[in-house]
Design a protein around this motif. Structure first.
Motif, PDB file in Angstrom:
ATOM      1  N   ALA A  54      -1.519  -0.406   7.895  1.00 46.33           N
ATOM      2  CA  ALA A  54      -1.419  -1.125   6.620  1.00 46.33           C
ATOM      3  C   ALA A  54      -0.116  -1.911   6.526  1.00 46.33           C
ATOM      4  O   ALA A  54      -0.061  -2.952   5.869  1.00 46.33           O
ATOM      5  CB  ALA A  54      -1.525  -0.146   5.458  1.00 46.33           C
ATOM      6  N   ASP A 109      -2.529  -0.302  -5.402  1.00 49.04           N
ATOM      7  CA  ASP A 109      -2.990   0.138  -4.089  1.00 49.04           C
ATOM      8  C   ASP A 109      -2.293   1.458  -3.783  1.00 49.04           C
ATOM      9  O   ASP A 109      -1.366   1.523  -2.988  1.00 49.04           O
ATOM     10  CB  ASP A 109      -2.692  -0.919  -3.025  1.00 49.04           C
ATOM     11  CG  ASP A 109      -3.351  -0.590  -1.687  1.00 49.04           C
ATOM     12  OD1 ASP A 109      -3.960   0.495  -1.556  1.00 49.04           O
ATOM     13  OD2 ASP A 109      -3.241  -1.419  -0.768  1.00 49.04           O
ATOM     14  N   PRO A 142       0.857  -1.194   0.000  1.00 53.49           N
ATOM     15  CA  PRO A 142       0.000   0.000   0.000  1.00 53.49           C
ATOM     16  C   PRO A 142       0.895   1.248   0.000  1.00 53.49           C
ATOM     17  O   PRO A 142       1.845   1.324   0.776  1.00 53.49           O
ATOM     18  CB  PRO A 142      -0.776  -0.114   1.307  1.00 53.49           C
ATOM     19  CG  PRO A 142      -0.704  -1.561   1.685  1.00 53.49           C
ATOM     20  CD  PRO A 142       0.597  -2.075   1.143  1.00 53.49           C
TER      21      PRO A 142
END
Length: 179
Positions: free
Chosen positions: A105, A87, A71
């Motif tokens: 994350a 992402d 991410p």
């Protein structure tokens, strides 16, 4: 424990990119991605990425098929559209506002601050930067994007040679309370 790490390369005179934002000088130097402080060992510990917009755009221009594996938050004030399947989260927020989401994350791995000495400095200003890992190339650029354009107190934790680079891992010194 998730750490926030500014992992980068610099010219001997302290620039991470040329005046026109090129990284060509870096890509022409020999190093071992599996060697001391090499990229392959580093990236396995990364769970989320904070990236400056200029770096993001340079990477996309030079490798249009690139998609981040983790991410990734791109800090920008520009209107950018992520490629399909990525992402990517574009944000103009202060790093302090998104850091907790980045750490979550990351899932216990580290957050990598890539591309942007000023972005790394913003993390440092807010007490969110834990480490600076720098590969110093034997080249001078004479100008460009500075490695870290503000004062940050560091302490040497490790030094090594990797190919043509001298690599240094620094811990970020925290200011004592009230000082």
């Amino acid at each position: 424990m998730t750490r926030t790490v500014y992992y980068t390369a610099t010219s001997l005179d302290g620039f991470i990119a040329t005046v026109d934002h090129s990284l060509d000088w870096l890509l022409s130097r020999e190093n071992d991605v599996d060697g001391p402080m090499g990229y392959d060992g580093f990236i396995t510990g990364i769970g989320a990425v904070a990236m400056g917009a200029t770096t993001y755009l340079w990477v996309r221009e030079h490798d249009p098929d690139w998609l981040p594996e983790q991410p990734t938050w791109v800090f920008t004030h520009r209107e950018l559209t992520p490629p399909p399947g990525a992402d990517l989260r574009f944000t103009a927020d202060d790093p302090a506002r998104v850091h907790a989401a980045m750490a979550e994350a990351a899932g216990g791995r580290d957050v990598w601050v890539v591309g942007g000495g000023d972005l790394a400095g913003q993390f440092a200003d807010r007490g969110l930067l834990d480490e600076v890992v720098v590969a110093i190339a034997p080249v001078t650029l004479g100008g460009g994007a500075p490695l870290l354009p503000r004062r940050v107190e560091l302490e040497v934790r490790e030094c090594a040679r990797n190919g043509e680079f001298v690599c240094v891992r620094y811990g970020v010194r925290r200011s004592p309370a009230g000082g």
